[in-house]
Design a protein around this motif. Structure first.
Motif, PDB file in Angstrom:
ATOM      1  N   PRO A  47      -8.763  22.456  -9.318  1.00  0.00           N
ATOM      2  CA  PRO A  47      -7.555  21.649  -9.506  1.00  0.00           C
ATOM      3  C   PRO A  47      -7.241  21.471 -10.983  1.00  0.00           C
ATOM      4  CG  PRO A  47      -9.410  20.258  -8.930  1.00  0.00           C
ATOM      5  CD  PRO A  47      -9.876  21.683  -8.774  1.00  0.00           C
ATOM      6  N   ASP A  48      -5.996  21.162 -11.274  1.00  0.00           N
ATOM      7  CA  ASP A  48      -5.561  20.879 -12.639  1.00  0.00           C
ATOM      8  C   ASP A  48      -6.158  19.539 -13.051  1.00  0.00           C
ATOM      9  OD1 ASP A  48      -4.187  20.012 -14.910  1.00  0.00           O
ATOM     10  OD2 ASP A  48      -2.383  21.109 -14.359  1.00  0.00           O
ATOM     11  N   GLY A  49      -7.149  19.565 -13.946  1.00  0.00           N
ATOM     12  CA  GLY A  49      -7.837  18.335 -14.329  1.00  0.00           C
ATOM     13  C   GLY A  49      -6.920  17.294 -14.908  1.00  0.00           C
ATOM     14  N   GLU A  50      -5.943  17.718 -15.713  1.00  0.00           N
ATOM     15  CA  GLU A  50      -5.032  16.766 -16.328  1.00  0.00           C
ATOM     16  C   GLU A  50      -4.158  16.086 -15.281  1.00  0.00           C
ATOM     17  OE1 GLU A  50      -1.447  16.725 -19.690  1.00  0.00           O
ATOM     18  OE2 GLU A  50      -2.783  18.465 -19.489  1.00  0.00           O
ATOM     19  N   GLU A  51      -3.701  16.847 -14.313  1.00  0.00           N
ATOM     20  CA  GLU A  51      -2.849  16.273 -13.273  1.00  0.00           C
ATOM     21  C   GLU A  51      -3.634  15.306 -12.388  1.00  0.00           C
ATOM     22  OE1 GLU A  51       0.830  17.846 -10.565  1.00  0.00           O
ATOM     23  OE2 GLU A  51      -0.705  19.265 -11.211  1.00  0.00           O
ATOM     24  N   LEU A  52      -4.871  15.660 -12.077  1.00  0.00           N
ATOM     25  CA  LEU A  52      -5.716  14.766 -11.290  1.00  0.00           C
ATOM     26  C   LEU A  52      -5.994  13.489 -12.062  1.00  0.00           C
ATOM     27  CD1 LEU A  52      -7.463  14.124  -8.848  1.00  0.00           C
ATOM     28  CD2 LEU A  52      -9.311  15.463  -9.896  1.00  0.00           C
ATOM     29  N   GLU A  53      -6.255  13.623 -13.340  1.00  0.00           N
ATOM     30  CA  GLU A  53      -6.521  12.450 -14.181  1.00  0.00           C
ATOM     31  C   GLU A  53      -5.314  11.520 -14.204  1.00  0.00           C
ATOM     32  OE1 GLU A  53      -7.637  11.449 -18.843  1.00  0.00           O
ATOM     33  OE2 GLU A  53      -7.956  13.463 -18.047  1.00  0.00           O
ATOM     34  N   LEU A  54      -4.117  12.089 -14.243  1.00  0.00           N
ATOM     35  CA  LEU A  54      -2.898  11.277 -14.256  1.00  0.00           C
ATOM     36  C   LEU A  54      -2.731  10.529 -12.933  1.00  0.00           C
ATOM     37  CD1 LEU A  54      -0.272  10.393 -15.601  1.00  0.00           C
ATOM     38  CD2 LEU A  54       0.796  12.479 -14.719  1.00  0.00           C
ATOM     39  N   ALA A  55      -2.989  11.218 -11.814  1.00  0.00           N
ATOM     40  CA  ALA A  55      -2.870  10.564 -10.503  1.00  0.00           C
ATOM     41  C   ALA A  55      -3.857   9.415 -10.380  1.00  0.00           C
ATOM     42  CB  ALA A  55      -3.087  11.586  -9.391  1.00  0.00           C
ATOM     43  N   ALA A  69      -5.171   7.729 -12.826  1.00  0.00           N
ATOM     44  CA  ALA A  69      -4.771   6.663 -13.752  1.00  0.00           C
ATOM     45  C   ALA A  69      -3.703   5.774 -13.117  1.00  0.00           C
ATOM     46  CB  ALA A  69      -4.259   7.264 -15.052  1.00  0.00           C
ATOM     47  N   LYS A  70      -2.804   6.373 -12.351  1.00  0.00           N
ATOM     48  CA  LYS A  70      -1.780   5.583 -11.667  1.00  0.00           C
ATOM     49  C   LYS A  70      -2.392   4.684 -10.596  1.00  0.00           C
ATOM     50  CE  LYS A  70       2.087   8.766 -12.359  1.00  0.00           C
ATOM     51  NZ  LYS A  70       3.078   9.667 -11.693  1.00  0.00           N
ATOM     52  N   LEU A  71      -3.493   5.122 -10.020  1.00  0.00           N
ATOM     53  CA  LEU A  71      -4.154   4.341  -8.978  1.00  0.00           C
ATOM     54  C   LEU A  71      -5.018   3.226  -9.553  1.00  0.00           C
ATOM     55  CD1 LEU A  71      -5.147   7.315  -6.678  1.00  0.00           C
ATOM     56  CD2 LEU A  71      -3.695   5.392  -5.992  1.00  0.00           C
ATOM     57  N   ALA A  72      -5.425   3.347 -10.792  1.00  0.00           N
ATOM     58  CA  ALA A  72      -6.358   2.371 -11.367  1.00  0.00           C
ATOM     59  C   ALA A  72      -5.780   0.961 -11.356  1.00  0.00           C
ATOM     60  CB  ALA A  72      -6.740   2.782 -12.786  1.00  0.00           C
ATOM     61  N   ARG A  73      -4.492   0.813 -11.657  1.00  0.00           N
ATOM     62  CA  ARG A  73      -3.910  -0.531 -11.711  1.00  0.00           C
ATOM     63  C   ARG A  73      -3.896  -1.198 -10.338  1.00  0.00           C
ATOM     64  NH1 ARG A  73       0.751  -2.608 -10.544  1.00  0.00           N
ATOM     65  NH2 ARG A  73       1.688  -0.575 -10.182  1.00  0.00           N
ATOM     66  N   PRO A  74      -3.327  -0.583  -9.286  1.00  0.00           N
ATOM     67  CA  PRO A  74      -3.370  -1.269  -7.985  1.00  0.00           C
ATOM     68  C   PRO A  74      -4.778  -1.419  -7.434  1.00  0.00           C
ATOM     69  CG  PRO A  74      -2.427   0.930  -7.758  1.00  0.00           C
ATOM     70  CD  PRO A  74      -2.505   0.639  -9.221  1.00  0.00           C
ATOM     71  N   TRP A  75      -5.659  -0.458  -7.695  1.00  0.00           N
ATOM     72  CA  TRP A  75      -7.036  -0.600  -7.217  1.00  0.00           C
ATOM     73  C   TRP A  75      -7.734  -1.763  -7.915  1.00  0.00           C
ATOM     74  CZ3 TRP A  75      -8.765   5.240  -6.936  1.00  0.00           C
ATOM     75  CH2 TRP A  75      -8.271   5.792  -5.728  1.00  0.00           C
ATOM     76  N   VAL A 111       0.828  -1.205   0.000  1.00  0.00           N
ATOM     77  CA  VAL A 111       0.000   0.000   0.000  1.00  0.00           C
ATOM     78  C   VAL A 111       0.864   1.258   0.000  1.00  0.00           C
ATOM     79  CG1 VAL A 111      -0.316   0.265   2.520  1.00  0.00           C
ATOM     80  CG2 VAL A 111      -2.113   0.992   0.937  1.00  0.00           C
ATOM     81  N   VAL A 112       2.024   1.201   0.649  1.00  0.00           N
ATOM     82  CA  VAL A 112       2.928   2.351   0.634  1.00  0.00           C
ATOM     83  C   VAL A 112       3.552   2.523  -0.749  1.00  0.00           C
ATOM     84  CG1 VAL A 112       5.092   3.255   1.553  1.00  0.00           C
ATOM     85  CG2 VAL A 112       3.406   2.291   3.109  1.00  0.00           C
ATOM     86  N   THR A 113       3.936   1.415  -1.370  1.00  0.00           N
ATOM     87  CA  THR A 113       4.613   1.468  -2.664  1.00  0.00           C
ATOM     88  C   THR A 113       3.667   1.806  -3.808  1.00  0.00           C
ATOM     89  OG1 THR A 113       6.198  -0.185  -1.901  1.00  0.00           O
ATOM     90  CG2 THR A 113       6.050   0.155  -4.276  1.00  0.00           C
ATOM     91  N   GLU A 114       2.484   1.201  -3.818  1.00  0.00           N
ATOM     92  CA  GLU A 114       1.594   1.289  -4.966  1.00  0.00           C
ATOM     93  C   GLU A 114       0.503   2.355  -4.831  1.00  0.00           C
ATOM     94  OE1 GLU A 114       1.962  -0.447  -7.704  1.00  0.00           O
ATOM     95  OE2 GLU A 114       3.612  -1.707  -6.987  1.00  0.00           O
ATOM     96  N   ILE A 115       0.104   2.670  -3.621  1.00  0.00           N
ATOM     97  CA  ILE A 115      -1.082   3.496  -3.414  1.00  0.00           C
ATOM     98  C   ILE A 115      -0.772   4.884  -2.855  1.00  0.00           C
ATOM     99  CG2 ILE A 115      -3.252   3.709  -2.115  1.00  0.00           C
ATOM    100  CD1 ILE A 115      -3.476   1.607  -4.232  1.00  0.00           C
ATOM    101  N   GLU A 116       0.093   4.951  -1.870  1.00  0.00           N
ATOM    102  CA  GLU A 116       0.140   6.166  -1.042  1.00  0.00           C
ATOM    103  C   GLU A 116       0.446   7.442  -1.820  1.00  0.00           C
ATOM    104  OE1 GLU A 116       1.456   7.522   3.362  1.00  0.00           O
ATOM    105  OE2 GLU A 116       2.806   6.127   2.354  1.00  0.00           O
ATOM    106  N   LYS A 117       1.513   7.467  -2.609  1.00  0.00           N
ATOM    107  CA  LYS A 117       1.911   8.738  -3.222  1.00  0.00           C
ATOM    108  C   LYS A 117       0.911   9.238  -4.268  1.00  0.00           C
ATOM    109  CE  LYS A 117       6.137  10.023  -3.471  1.00  0.00           C
ATOM    110  NZ  LYS A 117       7.578  10.211  -3.802  1.00  0.00           N
ATOM    111  N   PRO A 118       0.465   8.424  -5.265  1.00  0.00           N
ATOM    112  CA  PRO A 118      -0.528   8.960  -6.200  1.00  0.00           C
ATOM    113  C   PRO A 118      -1.851   9.291  -5.534  1.00  0.00           C
ATOM    114  CG  PRO A 118      -0.178   6.611  -6.598  1.00  0.00           C
ATOM    115  CD  PRO A 118       0.894   7.055  -5.648  1.00  0.00           C
ATOM    116  N   GLN A 119      -2.235   8.536  -4.500  1.00  0.00           N
ATOM    117  CA  GLN A 119      -3.471   8.858  -3.795  1.00  0.00           C
ATOM    118  C   GLN A 119      -3.339  10.175  -3.044  1.00  0.00           C
ATOM    119  OE1 GLN A 119      -6.039   6.000  -1.156  1.00  0.00           O
ATOM    120  NE2 GLN A 119      -4.632   7.087   0.172  1.00  0.00           N
ATOM    121  N   ASP A 163     -13.948   9.172  -6.343  1.00  0.00           N
ATOM    122  CA  ASP A 163     -14.908   8.172  -6.818  1.00  0.00           C
ATOM    123  C   ASP A 163     -14.196   6.849  -7.093  1.00  0.00           C
ATOM    124  OD1 ASP A 163     -16.978   6.739  -7.925  1.00  0.00           O
ATOM    125  OD2 ASP A 163     -17.051   7.889  -9.796  1.00  0.00           O
ATOM    126  N   ILE A 164     -14.543   5.811  -6.348  1.00  0.00           N
ATOM    127  CA  ILE A 164     -13.962   4.482  -6.570  1.00  0.00           C
ATOM    128  C   ILE A 164     -15.053   3.461  -6.887  1.00  0.00           C
ATOM    129  CG2 ILE A 164     -11.880   4.881  -5.190  1.00  0.00           C
ATOM    130  CD1 ILE A 164     -13.257   3.372  -2.882  1.00  0.00           C
TER     131      ILE A 164
END
Length: 220
Positions: free
Chosen positions: A122-130, A132-138, A99-107, A176-177
């Motif tokens: 907020p910057d929509g593009e930056e939020l979308e990127l964050a 997107a990084k969470l989608a794989r571990p989630w 959870v620290v490696t895969e989730i914490e920083k982008p979340q 939203d998850i």
């Protein structure tokens, strides 16, 4: 006597407060919360040279890093949250590292973009990127939980607590998850535990810093 250093509304000490409450352990609190550049008391630096919260002392023993503290407390005091075998111990460590490696920083970035930039959008593009990084571990977590109620064994353990304690920012920030229903079910059940109350009391609303870098520095 156990002493927990860290403001549970503004630092990761809320994760350890949850574990202490689950175990019913009496303890003292030193509600420190340092802003970037703020000097730390020498007596605190003597306990933790990193100068970060949480830090825990237990009858002369000192430990930092929130999830390590939680694993220590669970294993020392036993009960259903503790590992019952070497294999369970390894799995609880695995999920805590994960959870620290895969989730914490982008979340953290997603949560900051959602709730700390008010009143600015907020910057929509930056939020979308964050996100997107969470989608794989989630997606991985959701799949793992499709036929399981808990992460390890058939009970709520330190593994569930550590992962949920990191992910508590999802509902706090209104992320939203709904795409991951098994993960939603599991997270809601974990955070509904009475002992998790401190994790949901995080105070994100702070005066807007000069830059995004300054905002993230408050939490990293």
């Amino acid at each position: 006597m156990i002493t927990l250093y860290g403001d549970v509304s503004r630092t990761r000490a809320n994760r350890c407060s949850w574990m202490l409450a689950e175990l019913g352990l009496a303890h003292q609190r030193q509600p420190f919360a340092f802003r970037p550049g703020q000097p730390k008391p020498p007596e605190f630096l003597a306990l933790n040279p990193n100068g970060k919260c949480p830090t825990l002392t237990d009858s002369g023993f000192t430990l930092f890093e929130s999830l390590a503290i939680n694993l220590y407390l669970a294993k020392k005091h036993g009960g259903p949250l503790a590992p019952r075998s070497l294999e369970e111990d390894a799995l609880m460590t695995q999920w805590s590292f994960w959870v620290v490696t895969e989730i914490e920083k982008p979340q953290l970035l997603a949560a900051a973009l959602c709730v700390l930039f008010d009143p600015h959008e907020p910057d929509g593009e930056e939020l979308e990127l964050a996100l997107a990084k969470l989608a794989r571990p989630w997606t991985a977590l959701d799949g793992y939980l499709q036929d399981r109620e808990f992460l390890v064994g058939e009970r709520f353990t330190a593994a569930d607590l550590n992962v949920a304690a990191v992910m508590h920012m999802v509902p706090v920030a209104g992320i939203d998850i709904s795409r991951w229903p098994s993960m939603v079910r599991w997270l809601e059940a974990c955070l509904a535990r009475p002992a998790a109350a401190d994790c949901l009391s995080v105070n994100f609303k702070v005066p807007r810093p000069a830059s995004q870098r300054d905002i993230l520095a408050m939490f990293l």
